[in-house]
Write a protein that holds these residues in place. Structure first.
Motif: not given
Length: 367
Positions: A47, A51-53, A56-57, A60
Motif C-alpha cells: 500500500d 508501484d501503485r503507492s 511511487a505515483l 512519476r
C-alpha cells in the motif's frame, strides 16, 4: 534575444507539495508500525511502498516540473521513500524474530523425555510361518525335529526307498558335495530328519520337521534352488489314512482359518504307499458355485495343490529299524514358501529372498 526567465514560478503539482509528501510518508510509517504480523506488513508495503503507492505515483510526477524544480522535488521524494523502506526493513526483522520465537515455542520437543514411539521392526514371514507350524503341532503333542542341511546320501535317498537308479539322484535335481566319494548332498527334502528320528527314537513317534532344502531349479517367479519345507511323521500302532486326513484338516484350519478342508488325489511317492496329493480348499472362493468360476486364485477349480502325503512305506520302516508288523505310520510334506505366497497373495517367490526390508515390514513380528 532575451535570456531565460530565472524567476519562473514552478507549477504546483499537488503530490509533490512538501506538506503532501510529509503526510503520505507519515501515514506509511504509521501503517508499518501498526503491522503485527508479516502478512500485515506485506500489505502495508504494497500500500505504501509498492508501484501503485502514493510515493511511487508522486515520483512519476517529477517529470511535470520545470527543470530547475526537479532536483528539490526528487530529493524530497527520495528521502521519504528511503525512510519508509528503512522502517519496513526494521519492522520485518522484528516480526520475523517474534514469529520464529513463537514457532520454536510451539514446536519445542523435550529431548529428555522418554521416547513414545519405537520402530518395532519386522521378522521374515518364512521364519514366522515355521514357528506357527511348530506351535500348531506342539499343541497336538508332537515334537519339532531338526537335522543337518548337508546330509548323507543314504539318509536322503536310500532310507527313503529312493534306489540308486531313481531320477531324483541325478545332477539335474540334486546338489552333490565334492568329492564324489563323500556321498553327501545338500538335502533335497526334510525326509532325512524323519529317518534320523526313527533311528534315534522308539515308537510312538510324532515329529514335525521344518527346514531349508535345495534342488537344482532355475530361479523364477514360482521356483527357487533354495526353499523351505515342513514334513510330518507319525509312527504308532494302528495309524491309517483316516488319521492323516484328520491331521491335515486341523493343520489347514489352523493356518488358513475355520472351514478349511483338504482332499486327497491318488499319487505315487517312493517313501509312502498308498500315496496322495493333498489339495486345499480354495481360501478365496471356498469352492462356492456362485464365485468359483471367476476365482483367479484357484483358476475355477475350487481347490489348490498343497503338498504330498501317504502311509509310510514298510520298506522305509525296515530301513530305519521299525517293525512294520507292529507299527504303521503316515507322513506329509508341504512347501512353506508357497504356503506364505498363497496365504498373502504374493505373486513372485523371489520377493522372499530379495532382502528388502520394505517387503518384510508389513508382516510385523508375527503371523
Amino acid at each position: 534575444m532575451s535570456a531565460p526567465n530565472s524567476d519562473y514560478d514552478p507549477v504546483e503539482v499537488t503530490p509533490l507539495h512538501p506538506d503532501e509528501v510529509a503526510r503520505v510518508a507519515r501515514e506509511a510509517l504509521e501503517a508499518v508500525a501498526a503491522a503485527t504480523t508479516l502478512a500485515d506488513l506485506k500489505q502495508a508495503r504494497l500500500d505504501h511502498a509498492g508501484d501503485r503507492s502514493p510515493l511511487a505515483l508522486a515520483n512519476r510526477e517529477i517529470g511535470a516540473l520545470p527543470p530547475q524544480a526537479r532536483k528539490e522535488a526528487g530529493q524530497r521524494i527520495g528521502q521519504a521513500r528511503g525512510e519508509v523502506n528503512r522502517a519496513i526493513a526494521a519492522r520485518t526483522e522484528e516480526l520475523e524474530a517474534v514469529e520464529s520465537a513463537a514457532q520454536l515455542a510451539a514446536e519445542a520437543v523435550d529431548v529428555t523425555l522418554p521416547v513414545d514411539r519405537e520402530v518395532v521392526g519386522a521378522r521374515h514371514p518364512i521364519t514366522t510361518i515355521q514357528e506357527l507350524v511348530a506351535d500348531i503341532f506342539v499343541a497336538m503333542g508332537w515334537e519339532v525335529a531338526e537335522g543337518p542341511e548337508v546330509e548323507a546320501e543314504w539318509l536322503n535317498f536310500d532310507a527313503m526307498n529312493l534306489g540308486p537308479d531313481h531320477p531324483a539322484r541325478t545332477m539335474q535335481d540334486t546338489f552333490w558335495v565334492e568329492p564324489a566319494e563323500s556321498a553327501q548332498v545338500l538335502r533335497t527334502h526334510t525326509s532325512p530328519v524323519q529317518a534320523r528320528s526313527m533311528l534315534t527314537r522308539t515308537p510312538p513317534i510324532y515329529v514335525v520337521c521344518p527346514g531349508r532344502v535345495y534342488r537344482t531349479d532355475e530361479a523364477d517367479a514360482t521356483h527357487m534352488p533354495v526353499f523351505h519345507q515342513v514334513e510330518g511323521l507319525a509312527i504308532d500302532e494302528g495309524l491309517s489314512m483316516a488319521h492323516l486326513k484328520g491331521t491335515l484338516d486341523h493343520f489347514a484350519q489352523a493356518v488358513y482359518g475355520d472351514g478349511m478342508t483338504t482332499r486327497f488325489r491318488p499319487s505315487y511317492f517312493p517313501f509312502t504307499e498308498p500315496s496322495a496329493e493333498v489339495d486345499l480348499l480354495c481360501y478365496v472362493c471356498h469352492n462356492d458355485p456362485a464365485s468359483v468360476g471367476s476365482c483367479r486364485t484357484c483358476g475355477g477349480e475350487g481347490w489348490i495343490e498343497w503338498g504330498g502325503c501317504g502311509v509310510v512305506n514298510p520298506r522305509v520302516l525296515v530301513a530305519c529299524g521299525v517293525d512294520p508288523e507292529r507299527y504303521s505310520g503316515f507322513a506329509f510334506g508341504m512347501g512353506l514358501d508357497r504356503t506364505v505366497t498363497s496365504r498373502y497373495d504374493i505373486a513372485d517367490l523371489r520377493d522372499l529372498w530379495d532382502g528388502d526390508v520394505r517387503f518384510t515390514e508389513p508382516f510385523g513380528v508375527g503371523l
